[in-house]
Motif scaffolding. Structure first.
Motif, PDB file in Angstrom:
ATOM      1  N   ILE A 191     -39.925  11.414 -86.215  1.00 33.47           N
ATOM      2  CA  ILE A 191     -40.072  12.671 -86.947  1.00 33.47           C
ATOM      3  C   ILE A 191     -39.154  12.583 -88.163  1.00 33.47           C
ATOM      4  O   ILE A 191     -37.928  12.643 -88.041  1.00 33.47           O
ATOM      5  N   SER A 192     -39.730  12.403 -89.319  1.00 34.18           N
ATOM      6  CA  SER A 192     -38.952  12.095 -90.520  1.00 34.18           C
ATOM      7  C   SER A 192     -38.143  13.287 -91.005  1.00 34.18           C
ATOM      8  O   SER A 192     -38.435  14.447 -90.703  1.00 34.18           O
ATOM      9  N   HIS A 193     -37.120  12.986 -91.779  1.00 30.75           N
ATOM     10  CA  HIS A 193     -36.331  14.002 -92.462  1.00 30.75           C
ATOM     11  C   HIS A 193     -37.269  14.817 -93.362  1.00 30.75           C
ATOM     12  O   HIS A 193     -38.190  14.252 -93.973  1.00 30.75           O
ATOM     13  N   PRO A 194     -37.076  16.130 -93.460  1.00 28.39           N
ATOM     14  CA  PRO A 194     -37.968  16.949 -94.303  1.00 28.39           C
ATOM     15  C   PRO A 194     -38.060  16.473 -95.751  1.00 28.39           C
ATOM     16  O   PRO A 194     -39.081  16.700 -96.415  1.00 28.39           O
TER      17      PRO A 194
ATOM     18  N   GLY B  38     -31.433  11.278-103.696  1.00 32.81           N
ATOM     19  CA  GLY B  38     -32.210  12.253-102.956  1.00 32.81           C
ATOM     20  C   GLY B  38     -31.430  12.930-101.851  1.00 32.81           C
ATOM     21  O   GLY B  38     -30.210  12.866-101.777  1.00 32.81           O
ATOM     22  N   ASP B  39     -32.192  13.572-100.940  1.00 35.75           N
ATOM     23  CA  ASP B  39     -31.587  14.455 -99.961  1.00 35.75           C
ATOM     24  C   ASP B  39     -31.601  13.932 -98.531  1.00 35.75           C
ATOM     25  O   ASP B  39     -31.083  14.577 -97.639  1.00 35.75           O
ATOM     26  N   THR B  40     -32.194  12.768 -98.266  1.00 37.07           N
ATOM     27  CA  THR B  40     -32.296  12.330 -96.880  1.00 37.07           C
ATOM     28  C   THR B  40     -30.943  11.974 -96.281  1.00 37.07           C
ATOM     29  O   THR B  40     -30.775  12.027 -95.069  1.00 37.07           O
ATOM     30  N   LEU B  41     -29.977  11.607 -97.109  1.00 42.08           N
ATOM     31  CA  LEU B  41     -28.625  11.374 -96.611  1.00 42.08           C
ATOM     32  C   LEU B  41     -27.701  12.537 -96.927  1.00 42.08           C
ATOM     33  O   LEU B  41     -26.699  12.744 -96.245  1.00 42.08           O
ATOM     34  N   ALA B  42     -28.028  13.302 -97.962  1.00 46.88           N
ATOM     35  CA  ALA B  42     -27.129  14.369 -98.396  1.00 46.88           C
ATOM     36  C   ALA B  42     -27.219  15.616 -97.533  1.00 46.88           C
ATOM     37  O   ALA B  42     -26.264  16.380 -97.449  1.00 46.88           O
TER      38      ALA B  42
END
Length: 352
Positions: free
Chosen positions: A64-67, A10-14
């Motif tokens: 506030i979470s990553h989008p 996914g995108d939360t680290l990328a």
């Protein structure tokens, strides 16, 4: 050299999250929780967190979470905290503060960007483990605490527990492309040996072991100690890496951060394991792969950290904060055979 993150994670680290100002944080706090006070940004890998000191109504962490974070995964964290406090109310973990609308979480657009999940949890006072002097008593008490946390979670489940998570030791081999960012050939070879050993000796055993939802990230920046008694655990933070995994993986992660001292490199880790076993005894097969799991976690740390440092230069200091200790540990453990390590754990990690 350029190494991409595996698509499955996914995108939360990328991708980095859009900036959130303290003014944004205070506006959310006032509008959705009816609270006023001050906000101080806290470091984080993928979310934006703020230490909130209210005007007479306590201290909190506004998360506030990553989008790209899924609502199911943050719900997983909320429900886990509720479960822990119901099962073992004496365990110091954050509790969820609901909004004025009675919601444990909700989504709002911050600064005109994509909607992000908002949560508020209580702030745990104390001194970070990373800043606390180490001791044999501390090693043991940390092991006891992690075992108690595991026991509190063992009857809990959530659909998000099976999420693909890059910080899952079992997926360390998928981070091999990230080794391209380790410029020193000797260090790169050392990391590769750790991953090879995991694949040969630990991976075949893991499916046979007991598993449950675990915290999965007892690092020295996620544990709070009593400032006046640094051997006493005051709480554990950040449940964002929780996953359903073998219990021994959770233990291995905590053992990594009992950094090798003078003498035998596994001495602090063995004291940690002894504390754990005084609450939750290990099985022979679990002890048999513990050393390989510790080395695999160290490999995971350097692979992800070096990749992130190149991708997000502004976070370089944060993602490399364990660098000196991790490389020193890898080097010391690289010279130890798995057989000797297993024997050491068997001889020195029994509960007293």
């Amino acid at each position: 050299m350029n190494a991409a993150i595996p698509d499955a994670f996914g995108d939360t680290l990328a991708e980095d999250a859009p900036h959130v100002s303290t003014a944004d944080a205070l506006a959310i706090l006032r509008q959705h929780y009816g609270l006023t006070g001050t906000a101080r940004p806290l470091p984080g890998e993928r979310d934006h967190n703020f230490h909130i000191q209210t005007d007479g109504k306590g201290e909190f962490v506004l998360k506030i979470s990553h989008p790209a974070e899924k609502a199911g995964f943050t719900d997983f964290q909320n429900k886990a905290l509720d479960h822990i406090l119901a099962v073992d109310p004496t365990l110091p973990v954050p509790s969820v503060r609901k909004s004025l609308q009675g919601e444990a979480q909700f989504a709002v657009s911050v600064g005109g960007a994509a909607a992000r999940i908002i949560r508020l949890v209580t702030y745990l006072p104390g001194q970070l483990l990373s800043r606390s002097p180490a001791s044999a008593a501390q090693d043991r008490n940390l092991g006891i605490f992690l075992a108690r946390l595991g026991r509190a979670l063992r009857g809990f489940f959530h659909p998000a527990a099976g999420s693909d998570l890059l910080w899952d030791i079992r997926k360390v081999a998928k981070t091999r492309p990230m080794m391209a960012h380790i410029t020193d050939a000797g260090r790169r070879a050392m990391v590769e040996r750790a991953i090879d050993a995991f694949e040969e000796h630990a991976a075949p055993v893991i499916p046979k072991l007991r598993a449950q939802i675990v915290h999965n990230d007892m690092n020295s920046y996620n544990v709070v100690m009593d400032a006046s008694r640094p051997e006493a655990v005051s709480g554990i933070l950040d449940f964002g890496d929780m996953i359903h995994a073998p219990l021994i993986c959770d233990l291995a992660i905590g053992a990594v951060y009992r950094w090798p001292a003078e003498g035998h490199p596994l001495a602090p880790a063995a004291r940690f394991v002894a504390g754990y076993q005084s609450v939750q005894p290990l099985e022979v097969e679990e002890i048999g792969i513990l050393f390989n799991l510790i080395r695999a976690r160290l490999a995971l740390i350097v692979n992800i950290a070096t990749w992130q440092a190149e991708r997000f230069p502004a976070k370089r200091d944060y993602v490399l904060r364990h660098g000196a200790e991790v490389w020193a540990s890898l080097e010391r453990l690289d010279g130890l055979s798995a057989i000797d390590a297993r024997s050491y754990f068997l001889d020195h990690s029994n509960p007293e």
